[in-house]
Design an enzyme around this catalytic site. Structure first.
Site, PDB file in Angstrom:
ATOM      1  N   TYR A 111      20.558   4.367  32.609  1.00 47.11           N
ATOM      2  CA  TYR A 111      22.297   4.836  33.483  1.00 47.11           C
ATOM      3  C   TYR A 111      23.012   4.277  33.470  1.00 47.11           C
ATOM      4  CZ  TYR A 111      20.289   9.113  36.091  1.00 47.11           C
ATOM      5  OH  TYR A 111      19.876   9.946  37.003  1.00 47.11           O
ATOM      6  N   LYS A 139       6.142   4.803  31.685  1.00 43.78           N
ATOM      7  CA  LYS A 139       5.717   5.443  30.719  1.00 43.78           C
ATOM      8  C   LYS A 139       5.499   3.669  29.232  1.00 43.78           C
ATOM      9  CE  LYS A 139       5.628   8.492  27.794  1.00 43.78           C
ATOM     10  NZ  LYS A 139       4.107   9.642  27.853  1.00 43.78           N
ATOM     11  N   ASP A 155      14.058  15.204  42.054  1.00 49.83           N
ATOM     12  CA  ASP A 155      14.248  16.772  41.963  1.00 49.83           C
ATOM     13  C   ASP A 155      12.680  17.501  42.573  1.00 49.83           C
ATOM     14  OD1 ASP A 155      16.561  16.234  41.851  1.00 49.83           O
ATOM     15  OD2 ASP A 155      17.105  18.282  40.669  1.00 49.83           O
ATOM     16  N   ASP A 157       4.519  10.731  32.256  1.00 48.59           N
ATOM     17  CA  ASP A 157       4.828  12.476  32.022  1.00 48.59           C
ATOM     18  C   ASP A 157       3.449  13.247  33.315  1.00 48.59           C
ATOM     19  OD1 ASP A 157       2.950  11.054  30.536  1.00 48.59           O
ATOM     20  OD2 ASP A 157       2.507  11.993  29.196  1.00 48.59           O
ATOM     21  N   ASP A 185      15.208   9.884  38.852  1.00 47.30           N
ATOM     22  CA  ASP A 185      16.044  11.123  39.214  1.00 47.30           C
ATOM     23  C   ASP A 185      14.990  12.439  39.116  1.00 47.30           C
ATOM     24  OD1 ASP A 185      18.468  12.628  38.702  1.00 47.30           O
ATOM     25  OD2 ASP A 185      18.702  12.496  37.036  1.00 47.30           O
TER      26      ASP A 185
HETATM   27  C1  IPM Z   1      21.434  12.587  41.817  1.00 47.36           C
HETATM   28  C2  IPM Z   1      22.461  12.996  40.543  1.00 47.36           C
HETATM   29  C3  IPM Z   1      23.140  12.102  39.988  1.00 47.36           C
HETATM   30  C4  IPM Z   1      22.062  10.890  39.551  1.00 47.36           C
HETATM   31  C5  IPM Z   1      23.570  12.699  39.200  1.00 47.36           C
HETATM   32  C6  IPM Z   1      24.280  13.190  39.692  1.00 47.36           C
HETATM   33  C7  IPM Z   1      24.710  11.352  38.724  1.00 47.36           C
HETATM   34  O1  IPM Z   1      21.521  14.138  39.947  1.00 47.36           O
HETATM   35  O2  IPM Z   1      21.923  11.531  42.645  1.00 47.36           O
HETATM   36  O3  IPM Z   1      20.043  12.133  41.674  1.00 47.36           O
HETATM   37  O4  IPM Z   1      21.599  11.057  37.996  1.00 47.36           O
HETATM   38  O5  IPM Z   1      21.471   9.710  39.427  1.00 47.36           O
HETATM   39 MG    MG Z   2      19.305  14.085  40.467  1.00 50.65          MG
END
Ligand code: IPM
Ligand code: MG
Length: 352
Positions: A142, A187, A247, A219, A243
């Protein structure tokens, strides 16, 4: 106690859920005798519209001068076609980097009242799911060198030993307060940055003899999360892997609208936001679930202000309202009582 809180309601449903979170904050102040000064700032799309930048200096400065930041959500289709340095997401990265928030805590908790919403079979997920993803937030791909021309583009994942060590220490310390199991995800079969990551983790291990450290390739970790999520307690990993895995972890709890996050540094300062996005399609329609945002308030009370009792009171109020059967549309199931954003916020504030 007197605290100054910078509030960035942001875009999409951000303002809807922030309004309810502030309602709850005011109720906490009233009930526990605190003085919360709430100061609003712009970032993301709202700041682009007003100032042509996703992160005005005044916002960064205002956050730096506060005890904590509460953030709704940033971004939306209106700004999607802008060049990458002008996208609302840049505002978010600017806040994380500019405020030095290297440690991102993303608890994935399945609420017993909502266990029916979990997409995994009951025997896989069990009665309870409580995983803490500890994500490195100010390094890696990032923030690494990048570039592009017409024919090629690159991004760089780079880490220093110091960056790796400070986030791994957080992982170990959090594991010590929980089940003493820490799973480090990398990884290391391919990436140099992961090989350094793993070496640092193994070296630190001796300092935390009470914690059992395991390693997984990312993975495999993604697969294990849906195959047998109960094997995990604390996961620590670098920025992009975190990230993605956070999710995934959020979805197995069945309710992304319920999950908060904290972004921290070494001192008590932190930024708190729900992990869901700005959901522009339902913005302003009284449909968004404010609970992730209100749980973010609880995390702020706990981590930045040391107000454990107050944090627990907020969490208990949320559980009480869920126990009474109130549900926003995203967590609604048959025979429950459907309510909007405002009523959910109001009921939680009242339960306090
Ligand atoms: C998160 C989001 C952010 C990230 C985006 C919106 C930049 O997906 O906070 O997880 O990738 O960190
Ligand atoms: Mg995210």
């Amino acid at each position: 106690m007197k605290k100054r809180i910078a509030v960035i309601s942001g875009d999409g449903i951000g303002p809807d859920i922030t309004f309810e979170a502030v309602k709850v904050l005011k109720r906490v102040a009233e009930r526990f005798g605190h003085d919360f000064e709430i100061v609003e700032y712009l970032a993301g799309g709202a700041a682009l519209d007003a100032y042509n930048t996703p992160l005005p200096d005044s916002t960064l400065k205002g956050c730096q001068d506060s005890d904590a930041v509460l953030l709704g959500s940033l971004g939306g289709p209106k700004w999607d076609t802008l060049p990458s340095h002008l996208r609302p997401e840049k505002g978010l990265l600017g806040l994380r980097g500019g405020l030095g928030l290297f440690c991102n805590l993303r608890p994935a908790i399945m609420y017993k009242q909502l266990s029916g919403a979990c997409p995994l079979k009951a025997e896989v997920v069990g009665e309870q799911l409580d995983i803490m993803v500890v994500r490195e937030l100010t390094g890696g791909i990032y923030f690494g060198a990048r570039g592009s021309d017409e024919e090629s583009a690159y991004d760089t994942m780079s880490y220093t030993r110091a960056e790796i060590e400070r986030i791994l220490r957080k992982g170990f310390e959090i594991a010590q307060k929980r089940s003493r199991r820490l799973c480090s995800v990398d990884k290391a079969n391919i990436l140099s940055s992961s090989q350094l990551w793993r070496a640092v983790a193994n070296a630190l291990c001796a300092e935390y003899p009470d914690v059992e450290l395991t390693h997984l390739y990312v993975d495999n970790a993604a697969m294990q999360l849906v195959r047998n999520p109960r094997q995990f307690d604390v996961i620590v990993t670098e920025n992009m892997f975190g990230d993605i895995l956070s999710d995934e972890a959020s979805q197995i709890t069945g309710s992304i609208g319920m999950l908060p996050s904290a972004s921290l540094r070494e001192d008590s300062f932190g930024m708190y936001e729900p992990i869901h996005g700005s959901a522009p399609d339902i913005a302003g329609k009284d449909l968004a679930n404010p609970i992730a945002m209100i749980l973010s308030v609880a995390m702020m009370l706990r981590h930045s202000f040391g107000m454990e009792g107050e944090a627990q009171a907020v969490e208990a109020a949320i559980e009480a309202v869920l126990d009474q059967g109130y549900r926003t549309v995203d967590i609604y199931s048959e025979s429950m009582i459907k309510v909007g954003t405002k009523e959910m916020g109001q009921r939680i504030a009242q339960a306090l």
